[in-house]
Design a protein around this motif. Structure first.
Motif, PDB file in Angstrom:
ATOM      1  N   MET A 180     -15.169   2.546  42.649  1.00  0.00           N
ATOM      2  CA  MET A 180     -14.028   1.659  42.191  1.00  0.00           C
ATOM      3  C   MET A 180     -13.506   0.774  44.119  1.00  0.00           C
ATOM      4  SD  MET A 180     -12.581   2.983  40.094  1.00  0.00           S
ATOM      5  CE  MET A 180     -13.330   4.665  38.866  1.00  0.00           C
ATOM      6  N   PRO A 181     -14.388   0.460  45.250  1.00  0.00           N
ATOM      7  CA  PRO A 181     -14.099  -0.288  46.284  1.00  0.00           C
ATOM      8  C   PRO A 181     -13.160  -1.875  46.569  1.00  0.00           C
ATOM      9  CG  PRO A 181     -15.993  -1.036  45.799  1.00  0.00           C
ATOM     10  CD  PRO A 181     -15.589   0.069  44.929  1.00  0.00           C
ATOM     11  N   ASN A 182     -13.080  -2.179  44.915  1.00  0.00           N
ATOM     12  CA  ASN A 182     -12.477  -3.610  44.682  1.00  0.00           C
ATOM     13  C   ASN A 182     -11.078  -3.567  43.571  1.00  0.00           C
ATOM     14  OD1 ASN A 182     -14.054  -4.799  46.422  1.00  0.00           O
ATOM     15  ND2 ASN A 182     -15.367  -5.222  44.811  1.00  0.00           N
ATOM     16  N   GLY A 183     -11.288  -1.858  43.225  1.00  0.00           N
ATOM     17  CA  GLY A 183      -9.798  -1.668  42.500  1.00  0.00           C
ATOM     18  C   GLY A 183      -8.298  -1.809  42.617  1.00  0.00           C
ATOM     19  N   PRO A 184      -8.272  -1.642  43.523  1.00  0.00           N
ATOM     20  CA  PRO A 184      -7.042  -1.264  44.374  1.00  0.00           C
ATOM     21  C   PRO A 184      -6.611  -2.482  44.293  1.00  0.00           C
ATOM     22  CG  PRO A 184      -7.875   0.096  45.877  1.00  0.00           C
ATOM     23  CD  PRO A 184      -8.739  -0.645  44.818  1.00  0.00           C
ATOM     24  N   LYS A 185      -4.761  -2.917  44.217  1.00  0.00           N
ATOM     25  CA  LYS A 185      -4.633  -5.238  43.687  1.00  0.00           C
ATOM     26  C   LYS A 185      -2.958  -4.455  44.527  1.00  0.00           C
ATOM     27  CE  LYS A 185      -7.784  -6.062  41.367  1.00  0.00           C
ATOM     28  NZ  LYS A 185      -8.744  -5.447  41.648  1.00  0.00           N
ATOM     29  N   LEU A 186      -2.803  -3.549  45.130  1.00  0.00           N
ATOM     30  CA  LEU A 186      -1.069  -3.281  45.552  1.00  0.00           C
ATOM     31  C   LEU A 186      -1.757  -3.998  47.449  1.00  0.00           C
ATOM     32  CD1 LEU A 186       0.182   0.213  43.885  1.00  0.00           C
ATOM     33  CD2 LEU A 186       0.439  -2.113  43.699  1.00  0.00           C
ATOM     34  N   SER A 187      -0.178  -3.870  47.846  1.00  0.00           N
ATOM     35  CA  SER A 187       0.404  -4.221  49.290  1.00  0.00           C
ATOM     36  C   SER A 187       1.164  -2.676  49.234  1.00  0.00           C
ATOM     37  CB  SER A 187       1.024  -5.382  49.562  1.00  0.00           C
ATOM     38  OG  SER A 187       1.867  -6.046  48.813  1.00  0.00           O
ATOM     39  N   ALA A 188       1.273  -3.296  50.857  1.00  0.00           N
ATOM     40  CA  ALA A 188       2.782  -1.729  51.275  1.00  0.00           C
ATOM     41  C   ALA A 188       3.818  -2.492  50.817  1.00  0.00           C
ATOM     42  CB  ALA A 188       2.159  -2.040  53.182  1.00  0.00           C
ATOM     43  N   ASP A 189       3.724  -3.275  50.876  1.00  0.00           N
ATOM     44  CA  ASP A 189       5.381  -4.079  50.327  1.00  0.00           C
ATOM     45  C   ASP A 189       5.309  -4.118  49.059  1.00  0.00           C
ATOM     46  OD1 ASP A 189       6.182  -4.718  52.943  1.00  0.00           O
ATOM     47  OD2 ASP A 189       5.520  -6.895  53.067  1.00  0.00           O
ATOM     48  N   VAL A 190       4.447  -4.064  48.052  1.00  0.00           N
ATOM     49  CA  VAL A 190       4.753  -3.685  46.934  1.00  0.00           C
ATOM     50  C   VAL A 190       5.058  -1.951  46.196  1.00  0.00           C
ATOM     51  CG1 VAL A 190       4.322  -3.792  44.214  1.00  0.00           C
ATOM     52  CG2 VAL A 190       4.026  -6.144  45.954  1.00  0.00           C
ATOM     53  N   LEU A 191       3.830  -1.533  47.089  1.00  0.00           N
ATOM     54  CA  LEU A 191       4.300  -0.254  47.467  1.00  0.00           C
ATOM     55  C   LEU A 191       5.745   0.745  47.400  1.00  0.00           C
ATOM     56  CD1 LEU A 191       2.362   2.056  46.232  1.00  0.00           C
ATOM     57  CD2 LEU A 191       1.858   2.411  48.807  1.00  0.00           C
ATOM     58  N   ARG A 192       6.209   0.024  48.357  1.00  0.00           N
ATOM     59  CA  ARG A 192       7.607  -0.039  49.053  1.00  0.00           C
ATOM     60  C   ARG A 192       8.500  -0.012  47.705  1.00  0.00           C
ATOM     61  NH1 ARG A 192       5.666  -0.437  54.226  1.00  0.00           N
ATOM     62  NH2 ARG A 192       5.774  -2.167  54.362  1.00  0.00           N
ATOM     63  N   LYS A 193       8.135  -1.259  47.638  1.00  0.00           N
ATOM     64  CA  LYS A 193       9.451  -1.773  46.589  1.00  0.00           C
ATOM     65  C   LYS A 193       9.457  -0.546  45.487  1.00  0.00           C
ATOM     66  CE  LYS A 193       8.421  -5.614  44.216  1.00  0.00           C
ATOM     67  NZ  LYS A 193       8.804  -4.595  42.753  1.00  0.00           N
ATOM     68  N   ASP A 194       7.684  -0.590  44.598  1.00  0.00           N
ATOM     69  CA  ASP A 194       8.089   0.408  43.852  1.00  0.00           C
ATOM     70  C   ASP A 194       8.560   1.617  43.748  1.00  0.00           C
ATOM     71  OD1 ASP A 194       7.071  -2.425  42.096  1.00  0.00           O
ATOM     72  OD2 ASP A 194       5.562  -1.768  42.253  1.00  0.00           O
ATOM     73  N   GLY A 195       8.269   2.024  44.851  1.00  0.00           N
ATOM     74  CA  GLY A 195       8.296   3.232  44.924  1.00  0.00           C
ATOM     75  C   GLY A 195      10.111   3.794  45.773  1.00  0.00           C
ATOM     76  N   PHE A 196      10.460   3.159  46.642  1.00  0.00           N
ATOM     77  CA  PHE A 196      11.485   3.316  47.098  1.00  0.00           C
ATOM     78  C   PHE A 196      12.809   2.215  47.107  1.00  0.00           C
ATOM     79  CE2 PHE A 196       7.973   4.889  49.270  1.00  0.00           C
ATOM     80  CZ  PHE A 196       7.798   6.027  49.444  1.00  0.00           C
ATOM     81  N   GLY A 197      12.898   1.330  46.531  1.00  0.00           N
ATOM     82  CA  GLY A 197      13.443  -0.297  45.624  1.00  0.00           C
ATOM     83  C   GLY A 197      14.312   0.251  44.847  1.00  0.00           C
ATOM     84  N   GLU A 198      14.541  -0.523  44.569  1.00  0.00           N
ATOM     85  CA  GLU A 198      16.338  -0.014  43.177  1.00  0.00           C
ATOM     86  C   GLU A 198      16.049   0.552  42.110  1.00  0.00           C
ATOM     87  OE1 GLU A 198      19.244  -2.779  40.530  1.00  0.00           O
ATOM     88  OE2 GLU A 198      18.604  -3.293  42.993  1.00  0.00           O
ATOM     89  N   GLU A 199      14.883   0.513  41.488  1.00  0.00           N
ATOM     90  CA  GLU A 199      13.928   0.695  40.920  1.00  0.00           C
ATOM     91  C   GLU A 199      13.255   1.716  40.798  1.00  0.00           C
ATOM     92  OE1 GLU A 199      12.923   0.218  35.684  1.00  0.00           O
ATOM     93  OE2 GLU A 199      13.434  -1.075  36.908  1.00  0.00           O
TER      94      GLU A 199
END
Length: 166
Positions: free
Chosen positions: A32-51
């Motif tokens: 599924m090479p076209n599956g991932p839609k995230l960027s490192a910035d989104v990952l950082r926000k979602d995993g290490f941000g406020e929520e």
């Protein structure tokens, strides 16, 4: 290869660029090479941000990430708090060294420590080696044993349904 240089730890925001690379490797492995839609910035926000939407463990060989396990907590009205393992991936050069098992075991320990009632994940049907490994550790294939079906509503269909236009 020697495992003495491998360490497992909680992911940090600065790991997100390497985690995104591993996510793409997993997608390629899953055909599924076209599956991932995230960027490192989104990952950082979602995993290490406020929520914090997820947690992640990484296996490192020095400064290089060679594996990761990304998970989050969810809730069952039948059983209470559970843990869902979204991804467990080991880069090919580091497979068959027990790294994936160590990551999985650490995730299971998090579930036990947090008093979760179960640990859930999905595995592609063609990945017979992983399925047999999971079963050998006492896991149950819910598709076969309980006839649960996994559904998904996404993209335009999700928005249309939410907006009452479908």
């Amino acid at each position: 290869m020697d495992n003495s240089t491998i360490s497992i730890r909680d992911a940090k925001p600065e790991d997100c660029d390497q985690i995104i690379t591993l996510i793409q490797e997993l997608a390629n492995f899953a055909n599924m090479p076209n599956g991932p839609k995230l960027s490192a910035d989104v990952l950082r926000k979602d995993g290490f941000g406020e929520e914090k939407m997820f947690r992640c463990l990484v296996a490192c060989d020095g400064d290089c990430l060679v594996a990761y396990a990304l998970y989050f907590f969810n809730y069952s009205t039948w059983e209470g708090v559970n843990l869902y393992l979204e991804d467990l991936y080991v880069t090919p050069a580091y497979r068959h060294r027990g790294i994936g098992t160590k990551l999985w075991r650490k995730v299971a320990q998090v579930a036990v420590d947090r008093k979760c009632n179960r640990l859930d994940w999905v595995c592609l049907g063609w990945n017979k080696q992983s399925i047999e490994f999971y079963k050998s550790k006492g896991s149950v294939n819910l598709t076969l044993d309980e006839d649960w079906n996994l559904f998904r509503l996404s993209g335009d269909n999700l928005r249309a349904f939410a907006n009452n236009s479908q």
